[in-house]
Design a protein around this motif. Structure first.
Motif, PDB file in Angstrom:
ATOM      1  N   LEU A   1       0.724  -1.384  -0.241  1.00 25.36           N
ATOM      2  CA  LEU A   1      -0.009   0.378  -0.406  1.00 25.36           C
ATOM      3  C   LEU A   1       0.766   1.430   0.373  1.00 25.36           C
ATOM      4  O   LEU A   1       1.549   1.254   0.455  1.00 25.36           O
ATOM      5  CB  LEU A   1      -0.925  -0.212   1.421  1.00 25.36           C
ATOM      6  N   PRO A   2       0.291   2.457  -1.098  1.00 26.51           N
ATOM      7  CA  PRO A   2       0.862   3.697  -0.855  1.00 26.51           C
ATOM      8  C   PRO A   2       0.653   4.670   1.084  1.00 26.51           C
ATOM      9  O   PRO A   2      -0.049   4.062   0.908  1.00 26.51           O
ATOM     10  CB  PRO A   2       0.370   4.393  -1.574  1.00 26.51           C
ATOM     11  N   LEU A   3       2.222   4.344   1.170  1.00 24.85           N
ATOM     12  CA  LEU A   3       1.570   4.781   2.525  1.00 24.85           C
ATOM     13  C   LEU A   3       2.049   6.174   2.944  1.00 24.85           C
ATOM     14  O   LEU A   3       2.728   7.172   2.150  1.00 24.85           O
ATOM     15  CB  LEU A   3       3.129   4.789   3.743  1.00 24.85           C
ATOM     16  N   GLY A   4       0.988   7.027   3.767  1.00 28.44           N
ATOM     17  CA  GLY A   4       0.912   8.778   3.809  1.00 28.44           C
ATOM     18  C   GLY A   4       2.712   9.234   4.904  1.00 28.44           C
ATOM     19  O   GLY A   4       3.131   8.083   5.043  1.00 28.44           O
ATOM     20  N   GLU A   5       2.181  10.570   4.627  1.00 29.63           N
ATOM     21  CA  GLU A   5       3.669  10.652   5.651  1.00 29.63           C
ATOM     22  C   GLU A   5       3.121  11.790   7.166  1.00 29.63           C
ATOM     23  O   GLU A   5       2.345  12.329   6.557  1.00 29.63           O
ATOM     24  CB  GLU A   5       4.736  11.557   4.762  1.00 29.63           C
ATOM     25  N   GLY A   6       3.464  11.449   7.569  1.00 27.23           N
ATOM     26  CA  GLY A   6       2.900  11.987   9.518  1.00 27.23           C
ATOM     27  C   GLY A   6       3.090  11.214  10.211  1.00 27.23           C
ATOM     28  O   GLY A   6       3.161   9.707   9.987  1.00 27.23           O
ATOM     29  N   PRO A   7       1.968  11.995  11.220  1.00 25.30           N
ATOM     30  CA  PRO A   7       1.950  11.905  12.330  1.00 25.30           C
ATOM     31  C   PRO A   7       1.336   9.701  12.820  1.00 25.30           C
ATOM     32  O   PRO A   7       1.673   8.843  13.576  1.00 25.30           O
ATOM     33  CB  PRO A   7       1.291  12.398  13.310  1.00 25.30           C
TER      34      PRO A   7
ATOM     35  N   ALA B   1      -6.108  11.672   6.617  1.00 26.64           N
ATOM     36  CA  ALA B   1      -5.228  11.367   5.380  1.00 26.64           C
ATOM     37  C   ALA B   1      -4.318  12.460   5.594  1.00 26.64           C
ATOM     38  O   ALA B   1      -2.746  11.781   4.867  1.00 26.64           O
ATOM     39  CB  ALA B   1      -6.042  11.186   4.046  1.00 26.64           C
ATOM     40  N   ASP B   2      -5.100  13.394   6.012  1.00 25.10           N
ATOM     41  CA  ASP B   2      -3.471  14.319   5.436  1.00 25.10           C
ATOM     42  C   ASP B   2      -2.337  13.963   6.819  1.00 25.10           C
ATOM     43  O   ASP B   2      -1.564  14.705   6.710  1.00 25.10           O
ATOM     44  CB  ASP B   2      -3.989  15.859   6.297  1.00 25.10           C
ATOM     45  N   LEU B   3      -2.907  13.899   7.552  1.00 25.25           N
ATOM     46  CA  LEU B   3      -1.810  13.621   8.862  1.00 25.25           C
ATOM     47  C   LEU B   3      -1.731  12.091   8.533  1.00 25.25           C
ATOM     48  O   LEU B   3      -0.364  11.570   9.784  1.00 25.25           O
ATOM     49  CB  LEU B   3      -2.659  13.793  10.531  1.00 25.25           C
ATOM     50  N   GLY B   4      -1.281  11.390   7.782  1.00 26.42           N
ATOM     51  CA  GLY B   4      -0.347  10.021   7.118  1.00 26.42           C
ATOM     52  C   GLY B   4      -1.206   8.806   6.872  1.00 26.42           C
ATOM     53  O   GLY B   4      -0.672   8.024   6.984  1.00 26.42           O
TER      54      GLY B   4
ATOM     55  N   LEU C   1      -9.306   9.577  17.046  1.00 28.59           N
ATOM     56  CA  LEU C   1      -7.935   9.599  17.190  1.00 28.59           C
ATOM     57  C   LEU C   1      -8.041   8.962  18.829  1.00 28.59           C
ATOM     58  O   LEU C   1      -6.396   8.838  19.789  1.00 28.59           O
ATOM     59  CB  LEU C   1      -7.293  10.676  17.241  1.00 28.59           C
ATOM     60  N   ALA C   2      -8.757   9.441  20.017  1.00 23.82           N
ATOM     61  CA  ALA C   2      -8.660   9.470  20.845  1.00 23.82           C
ATOM     62  C   ALA C   2      -8.901   7.655  20.715  1.00 23.82           C
ATOM     63  O   ALA C   2      -8.200   6.957  21.947  1.00 23.82           O
ATOM     64  CB  ALA C   2      -9.779  10.274  21.659  1.00 23.82           C
ATOM     65  N   ALA C   3      -9.642   6.884  19.684  1.00 21.05           N
ATOM     66  CA  ALA C   3      -9.869   5.387  20.093  1.00 21.05           C
ATOM     67  C   ALA C   3      -9.208   4.838  19.955  1.00 21.05           C
ATOM     68  O   ALA C   3      -8.074   3.635  20.470  1.00 21.05           O
ATOM     69  CB  ALA C   3     -11.228   4.700  19.387  1.00 21.05           C
ATOM     70  N   VAL C   4      -7.524   5.322  18.759  1.00 25.55           N
ATOM     71  CA  VAL C   4      -6.719   4.938  18.815  1.00 25.55           C
ATOM     72  C   VAL C   4      -5.641   4.785  19.718  1.00 25.55           C
ATOM     73  O   VAL C   4      -4.609   4.391  19.904  1.00 25.55           O
ATOM     74  CB  VAL C   4      -6.025   5.651  17.132  1.00 25.55           C
TER      75      VAL C   4
ATOM     76  N   VAL D   1       1.657  18.053   8.892  1.00 17.77           N
ATOM     77  CA  VAL D   1       0.847  17.934   7.658  1.00 17.77           C
ATOM     78  C   VAL D   1       1.244  18.011   6.170  1.00 17.77           C
ATOM     79  O   VAL D   1       1.513  19.080   5.789  1.00 17.77           O
ATOM     80  CB  VAL D   1      -0.768  18.367   7.924  1.00 17.77           C
ATOM     81  N   GLN D   2       0.131  16.990   5.803  1.00 19.28           N
ATOM     82  CA  GLN D   2       0.723  16.648   3.303  1.00 19.28           C
ATOM     83  C   GLN D   2      -0.611  16.665   3.645  1.00 19.28           C
ATOM     84  O   GLN D   2      -1.689  16.327   3.500  1.00 19.28           O
ATOM     85  CB  GLN D   2       1.187  15.586   3.733  1.00 19.28           C
TER      86      GLN D   2
END
Length: 410
Positions: free
Chosen positions: A8-14, A37-40, A194-197, A373-374
């Motif tokens: 899979l293509p991976l995003g960049e970020g946290p 997605a913006d956060l990676g 994100l809290a659940a993550v 953010v990307q």
């Protein structure tokens, strides 16, 4: 976090390595997954072959390689991988269950009950992946007497109370001039996901996140709830006025309007000095914030003063004179916003691709110093990444893949 991401293509970020299954359409949902997605995160957008996300047909359009393409769609779907699945077919549902087994988050914005009828609700999918975070965005939530009602953004503005307090004083209320119900639900869904993550990484267990547009809008009504619960005051449209803070609103100038908000004693003193009337600081009728808050004193004394200060100057002149010292800001048109050098410096307008055409859209207000953010990325064509996701990541063999194509499953 996924360990099997080589295909899979991976995003960049946290959030790099987090996989999100996006089953949403329009804005309440797609905006949430785009922020992830913006956060990676790697976001896989699922669309029905017979009925893709219908904002693909929303204006404005740009000329793409295959014809006209929606800039509106591009604005809320950058970075995503496009996969087509017919969830009304057993083959499509099986493929989705296999995707869910390998993913971290699923986001859906169907009317409550729809996913359950397809056997794709949280309780049914949880055994496939106990770590799954299942985010449900709807008009009225997953519980309560109105849960299964259809809803749009306007439904949330109407039932959340915001519509009733917006508009010109003494006139019929007006909806807020943007889809604030959709947008606020997306914000809360992102925060909750994100809290659940964070919790999932500690416990190894996922959970369902339930976000309603109506609930989200209720939280945007500022003073209105406590004004009613404490003093029994039912809010109504106030136009550009604040219910008690003065001066704090819109004032006309030579070429438009400005917001003037110098209501504290400190800012009022600075305003009197900047506009050449320092004697007003010691005027015993308007020398304290409490006195200026009085509706009669404001209308008779303070408002004419501020109107006089603004009327003979342009927006740019007022900003240059006072903007660095007191809250005086031009009320900008969208054209002025897009050309704003400050927003440009903060990279709030970015180029997004859709069908090979460039679209200038808003960027991200989230600024992270170490893991930025990307926002540079294109929106997917319909089903563009079927092979990458289904064959490459999920491991569907070539014969089955062709059968799914022939049967209209993908």
């Amino acid at each position: 976090m996924n360990d099997d991401l080589a295909q899979l293509p991976l995003g960049e970020g946290p959030l790099r390595g987090l996989v999100v299954i996006d089953m949403t359409r329009v804005v309440a949902g797609p905006y949430c997954t785009m922020m992830l997605a913006d956060l990676g995160a790697t976001v896989i957008k699922i669309e029905n072959p017979a009925e893709p996300d219908y904002v693909r047909d929303f204006p404005p359009f740009v000329q793409g390689e295959q014809g006209k393409a929606s800039a509106f769609f591009a604005q809320y779907n950058r970075h995503k991988l496009g996969v087509s699945l017919d969830l009304k077919s057993e083959g499509g549902r099986r493929l989705l269950r296999e995707l869910v087994a390998k993913a971290d988050i699923l986001v859906e914005n169907f009317r409550p009950g729809t996913m359950a009828r397809m056997g794709l609700d949280y309780e049914t999918l949880k055994p496939c992946n106990p770590r799954l975070i299942y985010v449900s965005i709807s008009g009225f939530g997953q519980t309560g007497p109105n849960a299964k009602r259809p809803a749009y953004d306007n439904s949330a503005q109407a039932t959340g109370g915001l519509w009733s307090i917006n508009g010109a004083k003494g006139q019929a209320p007006l909806r807020v001039g943007t889809i604030i119900g959709d947008l606020s639900a997306s914000f809360y869904a992102t925060i909750a996901a994100l809290a659940a993550v964070v919790d999932m990484r500690k416990t190894g267990l996922g959970q369902q996140v339930d976000v309603a547009q109506q609930d989200s809008v209720v939280t945007l009504t500022e003073h209105a709830i406590v004004n009613y619960t404490v003093d029994g005051i039912v809010g109504e449209p106030l136009g550009n006025d604040h219910p008690f803070v003065r001066p704090y609103g819109q004032y006309a100038c030579k070429d438009g309007f400005v917001f003037f908000g110098a209501y504290t004693d400190k800012f009022w003193r600075e305003a009197c000095r900047l506009f050449g009337e320092p004697d007003l600081v010691t005027d015993t009728e308007i020398d304290t914030m409490a006195k200026r808050f009085d509706p009669d004193v404001y209308a008779r004394r303070v408002q004419p003063i501020v109107q006089r200060w603004c009327a003979g100057r342009t927006k740019a002149e007022l900003e240059a004179l006072a903007g660095d010292i007191i809250p005086v800001t031009p009320i900008k048109t969208i054209a002025e916003v897009v050309e704003d050098p400050h927003l440009r410096a903060r990279e709030m307008f970015v180029s997004t691709q859709v069908d090979g055409a460039a679209v200038q859209a808003f960027g991200s207000p989230m600024k992270l110093s170490r893991t930025p953010v990307q926002t540079q990325g294109g929106a997917p064509a319909f089903g563009q990444h079927n092979e990458v996701v289904l064959k490459g990541w999920l491991g569907v063999d070539a014969a089955d893949y062709q059968r799914f194509v022939a049967e209209g499953v993908i």
